[in-house]
Design a protein around this motif. Sequence first.
Motif, PDB file in Angstrom:
ATOM      1  N   LYS A 116       1.105  -1.060   0.070  1.00  0.00           N
ATOM      2  CA  LYS A 116       0.226  -0.211   0.171  1.00  0.00           C
ATOM      3  C   LYS A 116       0.824   1.071   0.601  1.00  0.00           C
ATOM      4  CE  LYS A 116      -3.694   2.150   2.404  1.00  0.00           C
ATOM      5  NZ  LYS A 116      -5.157   2.374   2.995  1.00  0.00           N
ATOM      6  N   GLU A 117       1.563   1.075   1.011  1.00  0.00           N
ATOM      7  CA  GLU A 117       2.647   2.890   1.151  1.00  0.00           C
ATOM      8  C   GLU A 117       4.197   2.535  -0.409  1.00  0.00           C
ATOM      9  OE1 GLU A 117       1.773   4.900   2.929  1.00  0.00           O
ATOM     10  OE2 GLU A 117      -0.637   3.350   3.278  1.00  0.00           O
ATOM     11  N   ILE A 118       4.557   1.555  -0.535  1.00  0.00           N
ATOM     12  CA  ILE A 118       5.266   1.153  -1.481  1.00  0.00           C
ATOM     13  C   ILE A 118       4.647   1.535  -2.613  1.00  0.00           C
ATOM     14  CG2 ILE A 118       7.519  -0.617  -2.434  1.00  0.00           C
ATOM     15  CD1 ILE A 118       7.011  -1.491   0.134  1.00  0.00           C
ATOM     16  N   ALA A 132     -10.919  12.967  -8.633  1.00  0.00           N
ATOM     17  CA  ALA A 132     -10.030  12.779  -8.473  1.00  0.00           C
ATOM     18  C   ALA A 132      -9.868  11.220  -8.146  1.00  0.00           C
ATOM     19  CB  ALA A 132      -8.645  12.975  -6.988  1.00  0.00           C
ATOM     20  N   LEU A 133      -9.039  10.146  -8.677  1.00  0.00           N
ATOM     21  CA  LEU A 133      -9.124   9.361  -9.034  1.00  0.00           C
ATOM     22  C   LEU A 133      -7.720   8.358  -8.990  1.00  0.00           C
ATOM     23  CD1 LEU A 133     -11.874  10.527 -11.239  1.00  0.00           C
ATOM     24  CD2 LEU A 133     -12.256   7.624 -11.194  1.00  0.00           C
ATOM     25  N   ARG A 134      -7.714   6.907  -8.519  1.00  0.00           N
ATOM     26  CA  ARG A 134      -6.271   6.502  -8.309  1.00  0.00           C
ATOM     27  C   ARG A 134      -6.609   5.532  -7.688  1.00  0.00           C
ATOM     28  NH1 ARG A 134      -3.637   5.810  -3.794  1.00  0.00           N
ATOM     29  NH2 ARG A 134      -5.025   6.412  -1.626  1.00  0.00           N
ATOM     30  N   PRO A 135      -5.991   4.348  -8.580  1.00  0.00           N
ATOM     31  CA  PRO A 135      -5.611   2.881  -8.449  1.00  0.00           C
ATOM     32  C   PRO A 135      -4.824   2.587  -7.704  1.00  0.00           C
ATOM     33  CG  PRO A 135      -4.632   2.945  -9.935  1.00  0.00           C
ATOM     34  CD  PRO A 135      -4.839   4.548  -9.379  1.00  0.00           C
ATOM     35  N   TYR A 136      -5.043   1.885  -6.458  1.00  0.00           N
ATOM     36  CA  TYR A 136      -4.437   1.850  -5.089  1.00  0.00           C
ATOM     37  C   TYR A 136      -4.333   0.615  -4.860  1.00  0.00           C
ATOM     38  CZ  TYR A 136      -8.173   1.818  -1.663  1.00  0.00           C
ATOM     39  OH  TYR A 136      -8.624   1.477  -0.567  1.00  0.00           O
ATOM     40  N   TYR A 137      -3.127  -0.465  -3.679  1.00  0.00           N
ATOM     41  CA  TYR A 137      -3.705  -1.813  -2.939  1.00  0.00           C
ATOM     42  C   TYR A 137      -3.107  -0.957  -1.550  1.00  0.00           C
ATOM     43  CZ  TYR A 137      -1.404  -3.749  -7.115  1.00  0.00           C
ATOM     44  OH  TYR A 137      -0.918  -4.245  -8.486  1.00  0.00           O
ATOM     45  N   THR A 138      -4.519  -2.008  -1.080  1.00  0.00           N
ATOM     46  CA  THR A 138      -5.384  -2.090   0.214  1.00  0.00           C
ATOM     47  C   THR A 138      -4.242  -2.979   0.902  1.00  0.00           C
ATOM     48  OG1 THR A 138      -6.047  -3.975  -0.102  1.00  0.00           O
ATOM     49  CG2 THR A 138      -7.777  -2.273  -0.882  1.00  0.00           C
ATOM     50  N   VAL A 139      -4.341  -3.170   2.331  1.00  0.00           N
ATOM     51  CA  VAL A 139      -3.884  -3.727   3.620  1.00  0.00           C
ATOM     52  C   VAL A 139      -3.399  -5.320   2.987  1.00  0.00           C
ATOM     53  CG1 VAL A 139      -4.088  -1.999   5.117  1.00  0.00           C
ATOM     54  CG2 VAL A 139      -5.837  -3.963   5.153  1.00  0.00           C
ATOM     55  N   ASP A 140      -4.115  -5.360   2.222  1.00  0.00           N
ATOM     56  CA  ASP A 140      -4.659  -7.163   1.814  1.00  0.00           C
ATOM     57  C   ASP A 140      -3.698  -7.246   0.759  1.00  0.00           C
ATOM     58  OD1 ASP A 140      -5.725  -7.559   4.326  1.00  0.00           O
ATOM     59  OD2 ASP A 140      -7.595  -7.628   3.461  1.00  0.00           O
ATOM     60  N   ASN A 141      -3.168  -6.237   0.017  1.00  0.00           N
ATOM     61  CA  ASN A 141      -2.501  -5.776  -1.710  1.00  0.00           C
ATOM     62  C   ASN A 141      -3.136  -6.761  -2.514  1.00  0.00           C
ATOM     63  OD1 ASN A 141      -0.234  -5.929   0.709  1.00  0.00           O
ATOM     64  ND2 ASN A 141       1.230  -7.436  -0.862  1.00  0.00           N
ATOM     65  N   ASP A 142      -4.970  -6.250  -2.288  1.00  0.00           N
ATOM     66  CA  ASP A 142      -5.584  -6.019  -3.676  1.00  0.00           C
ATOM     67  C   ASP A 142      -6.001  -4.858  -3.654  1.00  0.00           C
ATOM     68  OD1 ASP A 142      -6.714  -9.143  -3.088  1.00  0.00           O
ATOM     69  OD2 ASP A 142      -7.789  -8.110  -0.849  1.00  0.00           O
TER      70      ASP A 142
END
Length: 271
Positions: free
Chosen positions: A238-240, A252-262
Amino acid sequence: MTTDTGTPPHLGCSIGTDGRITFDLPPGSPEGQRLLLRLRPKKGQPEKDLHVLDFEPAGERRRAVLDPHLVLAEGRWDVYLLGEPGAERQRPRPGPRDLRALVDGHRRRRPSPVSVRIPYVTKDGHLAVRAWLRPAHAEAEAVDVTGRSMTVRARLHGASLQEGAVVSLRLRGAGATARTVEPRAEDEGRSLSFTVDYAELAAGTPSGAGVWDVFVRPGAEAPRIRVGRLLDDLADRKEIVVYPPADVGGAALRPYYTVDNDLSVEVSANA
């Protein structure tokens, strides 16, 4: 159960391509120690899932092996050392971690159920193992973003695309609110790609802010499979891995990974 300096011993580990994890105590460690893996319970809940491994001599060191056939439930497993009966369990300091076998893990085909294990160091400096266990998985191998859309290339493990397959983005906390995208199949239905139009996603967010979770439904009657990135050496993405936001019609739209890497897409109002 401490070293001569009164500090906990260091515990190194390595992992193989089959998921086997080997834990190594340094030379001179006392005999009789065992290794405890504890599934970290949710806040206020008692611990339930525990696995105890014996250390065996391995040259000058002592070694415990977590067999790949021993199922670890999905979650974070804390590592402890156990000494004499009745002695307090102890968190070892992390030693060297050899995770080279995980770097290209997304290239290896995984059967169902998909089991993933990644040793890592916690924020407070302790050794732990992050585990995922899912009937099937869609590995996001690449996420390409522009100012108007995102295109995802993914590979299915434990499933393949069939007739009626769709990519589904579901608005978190909004019941059945979903947007569907038709996937482009490759490699006999094991690989796919799809493009999400940001303007359509923003228009489908009633409150102007929300999170869309990304799934693949590999067939008309098949259960949904979460899209994420699990098959490498990063326990927490998530933070990397951070993607830039796009400004679309005041949102504002952005893809991201959750705390479970989803993989998910966040929609928020521009300041």
